[in-house]
Design an enzyme around this catalytic site. Structure first.
Site, PDB file in Angstrom:
ATOM      1  N   THR A 271      47.311  15.276-140.638  1.00  0.00           N
ATOM      2  CA  THR A 271      46.985  16.508-139.934  1.00  0.00           C
ATOM      3  C   THR A 271      45.479  16.753-139.961  1.00  0.00           C
ATOM      4  O   THR A 271      44.768  16.243-140.824  1.00  0.00           O
ATOM      5  CB  THR A 271      47.710  17.706-140.582  1.00  0.00           C
ATOM      6  OG1 THR A 271      47.205  17.882-141.917  1.00  0.00           O
ATOM      7  CG2 THR A 271      49.211  17.459-140.662  1.00  0.00           C
ATOM      8  N   GLU A 272      45.002  17.515-138.994  1.00  0.00           N
ATOM      9  CA  GLU A 272      43.604  17.962-138.993  1.00  0.00           C
ATOM     10  C   GLU A 272      42.618  16.797-139.061  1.00  0.00           C
ATOM     11  O   GLU A 272      41.582  16.881-139.733  1.00  0.00           O
ATOM     12  CB  GLU A 272      43.372  18.963-140.127  1.00  0.00           C
ATOM     13  CG  GLU A 272      44.386  20.098-140.133  1.00  0.00           C
ATOM     14  CD  GLU A 272      44.102  21.202-141.127  1.00  0.00           C
ATOM     15  OE1 GLU A 272      42.921  21.391-141.500  1.00  0.00           O
ATOM     16  OE2 GLU A 272      45.055  21.888-141.537  1.00  0.00           O
ATOM     17  N   LEU A 273      42.909  15.710-138.371  1.00  0.00           N
ATOM     18  CA  LEU A 273      42.074  14.512-138.460  1.00  0.00           C
ATOM     19  C   LEU A 273      40.749  14.693-137.738  1.00  0.00           C
ATOM     20  O   LEU A 273      40.704  15.068-136.565  1.00  0.00           O
ATOM     21  CB  LEU A 273      42.831  13.320-137.868  1.00  0.00           C
ATOM     22  CG  LEU A 273      42.099  11.972-137.874  1.00  0.00           C
ATOM     23  CD1 LEU A 273      41.777  11.525-139.292  1.00  0.00           C
ATOM     24  CD2 LEU A 273      42.949  10.909-137.157  1.00  0.00           C
TER      25      LEU A 273
END
Length: 382
Positions: A271-273
């Site tokens: 997530t949130e890369l």
């Protein structure tokens, strides 16, 4: 020093096809769609992007065409957090959240809700009474239940999975001493997942955190999840925030965490890369939004574009991580970028305000970076 202001795409047919895709036009080839990220990862994992309030309220902007072409999963960056939805007790504002859900449904997206319980953007009233005193465990429990039941219940059957709790474990594996923890102890985690499951029994429920490749945090999260499972609490996945740099974390430690979380019998999500190319004031700062550093020119060296050597490192780093994700695609259900193009990214303002960063896969003008085609070629080998 040679500088690339816009990444150069390879010559020939690939140049034409990728540029068309970057503008939202999928090339029709008569075979499986491999000219988009979502086509390249089909059958492996969802590829997602985070939407800001600007995206949600200006759905005709060019970056939204990139989103629809390349991505098949969305998450709201801020508009579903408790401080945005229920700033004052009992007064729910679903305007932007509703628009986000409607967009996702209209475009056949896998929709993720972010986030139900997070210390950083929880409104103060959650923890205090009318006199400003800290509330009792019973009051906080009821407030959590009311908030979660209302939000999750509103989007029952529409949101496929929820980040139920965000960032509750510190890097050393201990519990963050948030107000939720101070008032309810470890039980706040159990209660949050319990209430979310009550509100939508079919939704997947996730725990999400940053610096998840750190051995200490890894051990703490594994212990926490095992404790939930021992109590019969439903937890379906672990979100590993991918706020990475050119040198940290190591691929080896990141892989160890993927395996450790998967061994719990839950799905793993990246997530949130984003991949910052800028120098960090200190090594491995994670993503603690409470940490900010005073602006220094030396910390903002690439205002006119990336030097060739830095661009090369950026490409190699993204390729290494996507190879890791593909190697373990049987364990990973989703990879989500934290934004659509570089101009969207919070990394332009954190941990140093006013910087110019290049952390995503699409340039500020919405053209794909050269590494995008390399990632799609890599995916085709799996």
């Amino acid at each position: 020093m040679k500088v690339n202001k816009i990444n150069i795409i390879k010559k020939g047919v690939l140049f034409a096809s990728v540029m068309l895709v970057g503008l939202g036009c999928i090339v029709k080839t008569g075979r499986k769609d491999t000219e988009t990220l979502k086509g390249a990862f089909e059958g492996k994992f969802y590829i997602g992007a985070a939407l800001s309030g600007n995206h949600i309220n200006n759905q005709s902007q060019p970056s939204m065409e990139v989103l629809k072409s390349h991505f098949n999963s969305i998450v709201s960056e801020n508009n579903m957090k408790s401080g945005m939805i229920q700033l004052r007790e009992g007064e729910f504002n679903f305007e932007n959240a509703d628009k986000f859900i409607e967009f996702g449904e209209a475009n056949g997206m896998h929709i993720v809700g972010h986030t139900l319980i997070w210390h950083s953007q929880a409104p103060r009233w959650f923890f205090t009474d009318n006199d400003g005193n800290q509330v009792t465990p019973e009051v906080l429990t009821q407030r959590m239940k009311d908030h979660i039941h209302t939000v999750v219940g509103r989007y029952k059957g529409k949101v496929k999975g929820w980040d139920v709790v965000n960032e509750a474990i510190l890097d050393d594996g201990s519990w963050r001493k948030s107000k939720f923890y101070e008032i309810l102890g470890e039980d706040f985690m159990k209660l949050a997942f319990q209430f979310a499951h009550e509100a939508d029994p079919d939704a997947e429920l996730y725990y999400n955190d940053y610096s998840m490749a750190n051995p200490g945090k890894r051990d703490g999260v594994v212990k926490m999840v095992k404790n939930l499972q021992a109590q019969g609490i439903k937890i379906d996945g672990i979100g590993m925030q991918g706020h990475i740099g050119l040198e940290y974390p190591t691929i080896d430690e990141f892989e160890k965490s993927i395996l450790a979380y998967s061994d719990l019998g839950v799905t793993v999500m990246i997530t949130e890369l984003d991949l910052s190319v800028l120098p960090s004031p200190r090594r491995d700062m994670g993503a603690d939004v409470a940490t900010n550093v005073e602006y220094q020119q030396s910390l903002n060296p690439y205002t006119e574009g990336l030097p060739d050597d830095v661009q090369k490192k950026f490409d190699e780093r993204y390729m290494a991580f996507f190879k890791l994700f593909l190697d373990h695609h049987d364990k990973i259900s989703r990879v989500t970028l934290w934004g659509i193009n570089d101009g969207d990214s919070w990394k332009n303002g954190w941990p140093v305000r006013g910087r110019t960063d290049y952390p995503l896969l699409f340039n500020r003008d919405n053209t794909p970076k050269s590494v995008v085609s390399d990632i799609m070629k890599l995916a085709a080998k799996y």
